[in-house]
Design an enzyme around this catalytic site. Structure first.
Site, PDB file in Angstrom:
ATOM      1  N   GLY A 136       8.098  -2.172   5.169  1.00  0.00           N
ATOM      2  CA  GLY A 136       9.160  -1.288   4.724  1.00  0.00           C
ATOM      3  C   GLY A 136      10.366  -2.000   4.163  1.00  0.00           C
ATOM      4  CB  SER A 175       5.844   3.528   2.148  1.00  0.00           C
ATOM      5  OG  SER A 175       5.949   3.077   3.470  1.00  0.00           O
ATOM      6  CB  CYS A 176       5.332  -2.109   1.629  1.00  0.00           C
ATOM      7  SG  CYS A 176       6.912  -2.782   2.181  1.00  0.00           S
ATOM      8  N   PRO A 177       3.929  -1.897   4.403  1.00  0.00           N
ATOM      9  CG  PRO A 177       1.859  -2.924   4.784  1.00  0.00           C
ATOM     10  CD  PRO A 177       2.836  -2.574   3.695  1.00  0.00           C
TER      11      PRO A 177
END
Length: 544
Positions: free
Chosen positions: A92, A88-90
Site C-alpha cells: 500500500g 492498490s498494492c500489497p
C-alpha cells in the site's frame, strides 16, 4: 472506429444469440469493429454509455442494414468518458500511488475525467462516493491484491495489476473502455458474489500478506519497546506487572498471535470473498497451534479459499434460501473442511517443514548465511516491487511470525540500496545524468531511506541493461553483509525511520555498514556502466 450495440430481446434468448452472431459475422465481413451485448432481461445494463439499442427483429431481418446505420454514426469512443478507479498494492505504498498517477495522466491525455481511490497502507485515500460510482462509465481496478467489488454491481469493470497503469495509463484506459465487462449484481449482503475474474495464487498470497502486515508492524514494535524498557528479560514472569512486560504481552500474545490467522483468512477472502474469511482464519489458528506457522497459514488459506469457492459453485439452493449460503452453510462447511484437513492431514507435516526451516535459518553461519543474503538481496533489486521482489519480501515477513528476524533485516537493507545508490551516483558522476535526473535524486534518496525500492524505477526504465545489474549487485552485497553479521529486524517496513527505536534492530552499526556498502557499490557500478551524457539521450521517460 469502435461501435457498441445492445440487442434488446427480453424473453427471447435463442433469437438474441442468433442475432448477435449474425451481426458479428456481418461486421467481420464488412471490416467494422463492433462490440455486441445481449439484454436478455429488462434490467440489463448498457454495454457502453453510447451503445445503440437494436431490436432483435431488425438484426435478424437485415444485419447489413443495421451495420450501415452504425457506420454512418459517430464513433462511440469519441465521447469523453467518466472513469472511476482503484489502485492498490500489497504494502500500500509506492505502486499504489504510482499507478494512480499513471491513470490520471493517461485520462488527461485522452480527454476523459477520472477519480482514483488509492487503497494504501492506511486505508482508502480520497474514497469514491456512491454518486461518482453511479455516474461512472467504467470502473478500472489496478491492483496487485484483491479489491472488494461489491460497490460496483452492474457497472462495467476492468481489472489489471498496477504495472500497466504505471507504465502506460492511457493504453490501459483505452483497453478498459473496450474490454470492460459488467460486474455481476450482488443480491444483498447475504449473497456470496462470484468473482468477475479468477486470479492466480500469487495475487491471493499478496492479498493475505497485505492484510497481515499491520499485525506484524504493531506486534514487532511493541515487543521492541518492551525490550527497550525492560531489557532482555522483559518477558520473564519476574517482570509481570511492569510496563515492559505488559507491552510484550500485547505485542506477542495480541499482535503476533493474529499474524497467521490474518494471513490465512485474507488469502481465503481473496479467493472466495467474505464467506472464506472465517474458515481461513480458523484454519490459520489451527496452523499456529500446531506450530505450522506462516507456512501452515498459507496452506490453510488456500484450502479454505478454494474449498469455499468450490462449495459455493456446487451448492444450489432455492432463491428464498440463498441467503443461508454465505452466512451459515459456506462458513460451516468451509471451516469443517479446512479444520479436518489441517488437523488430520496437513498441519503436522507442514509444522515439521517449518521447524526444519526455522532451525536451519537460525543455525546459518558463514557461507550459507552469505548465500541466502545474496539471494534475498538480488531478488529485492531485480524488479523493484514486482513479483520477484515481493516473493523475497513475503518470505522474510512470514518468518517474523516464527521469530526468525535475520532475513527481514537483509531484505530491508537490500530494498533500500537501489534508490540510495542511484541518488549517490548522480552526485559522484554528474556528467552521466541529465539535469532532470539529478533534480529528482533528492526525492529518490528519501524513498530509499523509507525502504521504497520503487524510487529507482525511473532510472531502471531509462537504461535497464546497465542499471538493473548495478542495483542487483549492490542489494546482494547489502543482504549478504546483513546476514553474515547476524543482524535481526523485528519490523517489516519503515527503513531508517524505525532503526532508532531501541530493540527494533540488533547490531545497528553492522547494519549501517551493510546499507552503506550496498549503496556505494550500486553508485560506483551505475556511474561506471553509464555512458557520458553526450553519448545518450537525456530525457526521462514518461513511465516514471
Amino acid at each position: 472506429m469502435k461501435h457498441h450495440v445492445l440487442i434488446a430481446a427480453p424473453g427471447r434468448d435463442v433469437e438474441a444469440v442468433l442475432a448477435a452472431e449474425a451481426l458479428r459475422k456481418a461486421a467481420r465481413e464488412a471490416g467494422l469493429d463492433v462490440e455486441v451485448q445481449l439484454a436478455l432481461d429488462d434490467a440489463a445494463p448498457l454495454a457502453h454509455p453510447s451503445a445503440r439499442v437494436v431490436p432483435v427483429d431488425a438484426v435478424l431481418a437485415d444485419p447489413a442494414a443495421v451495420l450501415a446505420d452504425l457506420a454512418a454514426a459517430p464513433a462511440a469512443d469519441a465521447t469523453p468518458m467518466r472513469i472511476v478507479a482503484i489502485t492498490s498494492c500489497p504494502t500500500g505504498i509506492a505502486h499504489t500511488f504510482m499507478a494512480a498517477e499513471g491513470l490520471q495522466q493517461g485520462a488527461a491525455e485522452l480527454g476523459h475525467a477520472i477519480r482514483v481511490e488509492t487503497q494504501g497502507s492506511v486505508g482508502a485515500g480520497t474514497p469514491l462516493t456512491a454518486q461518482e460510482i453511479a455516474e461512472a462509465d467504467v470502473v478500472i481496478i489496478a491492483a496487485d491484491r484483491e479489491v472488494d467489488r461489491a460497490r460496483f454491481a452492474r457497472k462495467r469493470v476492468f481489472a489489471s495489476n498496477t504495472k500497466p497503469a504505471i507504465t502506460g495509463g492511457a493504453a490501459l484506459i483505452t483497453r478498459a473502455l473496450a474490454e470492460a465487462s459488467v460486474q455481476a449484481a450482488a443480491q444483498g449482503a447475504a449473497t456470496a458474489p462470484a468473482k468477475a475474474e479468477r486470479t492466480g495464487p500469487y495475487k491471493h498470497l499478496m492479498t493475505g500478506v497485505s492484510f497481515m502486515l499491520p499485525f506484524v508492524v504493531a506486534g514487532g514494535l511493541l515487543i521492541a519497546l518492551a525490550f527497550a524498557l525492560g531489557g532482555i528479560h522483559a518477558n520473564d514472569d519476574a517482570a509481570a506487572g511492569t510496563l515492559a512486560h505488559t507491552l510484550f504481552e500485547i505485542g506477542a500474545k495480541g499482535g503476533f498471535a493474529l499474524i497467521v490467522p490474518a494471513l490465512a483468512g485474507y488469502i481465503a477472502y481473496s479467493i472466495a470473498d467474505r464467506p472464506g474469511i472465517a474458515p481461513g482464519m480458523i484454519g490459520g489458528m489451527i496452523a499456529a497451534s500446531q506450530g505450522a506457522g506462516f507456512l501452515g497459514g498459507i496452506v490453510a488459506g488456500f484450502i479454505a479459499g478454494y474449498g469455499v469457492y468450490a462449495l459455493n459453485r456446487a451448492i444450489r439452493l432455492p432463491r428464498n434460501l440463498a441467503g443461508l449460503k454465505p452466512m451459515l452453510i459456506l462458513p460451516l462447511l468451509g471451516t469443517l473442511l479446512t479444520g479436518l484437513l489441517m488437523v488430520y492431514a496437513v498441519g503436522t507435516p507442514v509444522a515439521a517443514v517449518l521447524s526444519f526451516l526455522t532451525q536451519w535459518l537460525r543455525g546459518m553461519q558463514g557461507s550459507s548465511a552469505i548465500a541466502l543474503g545474496l539471494i534475498l538481496g538480488a531478488m529485492m533489486a531485480f524488479d523493484m516491487g514486482g513479483p520477484v521482489n515481493k516473493a523475497s519480501y513475503a518470505f522474510s515477513v512470514g518468518l517474523i511470525a516464527s521469530q526468525v528476524y535475520t532475513p527481514m533485516a537483509a531484505t530491508m537493507a537490500a530494498g533500500m540500496t537501489p534508490p540510495l545508490g542511484i541518488a549517490l551516483a548522480t552526485v559522484l558522476f554528474r556528467n552521466r545524468f541529465s539535469a532532470e535526473e539529478r533534480d529528482g535524486a533528492g526525492a529518490t534518496a528519501v524513498l530509499g531511506l523509507a525502504f521504497i525500492t520503487e524510487g529507482a524505477i525511473p532510472f531502471a526504465a531509462r537504461d535497464p541493461l546497465r542499471m538493473i545489474p548495478a542495483f542487483v549487485a549492490g542489494s546482494a552485497l547489502a543482504g549478504a553483509i546483513s546476514m553474515a553479521m547476524g543482524v535481526e529486524l523485528r519490523v517489516p517496513h519503515g527503513g531508517v525511520f524505525v532503526l532508532p527505536i531501541p530493540g527494533a534492530v540488533t547490531h545497528l552499526g553492522a547494519y549501517a555498514v551493510a546499507i552503506a556498502a550496498g549503496t556505494l557499490t550500486t553508485a560506483l557500478l551505475a556511474g561506471l556502466l553509464r555512458r557520458p551524457l553526450a553519448q545518450e539521450t537525456t530525457a526521462l521517460p514518461a513511465t516514471a
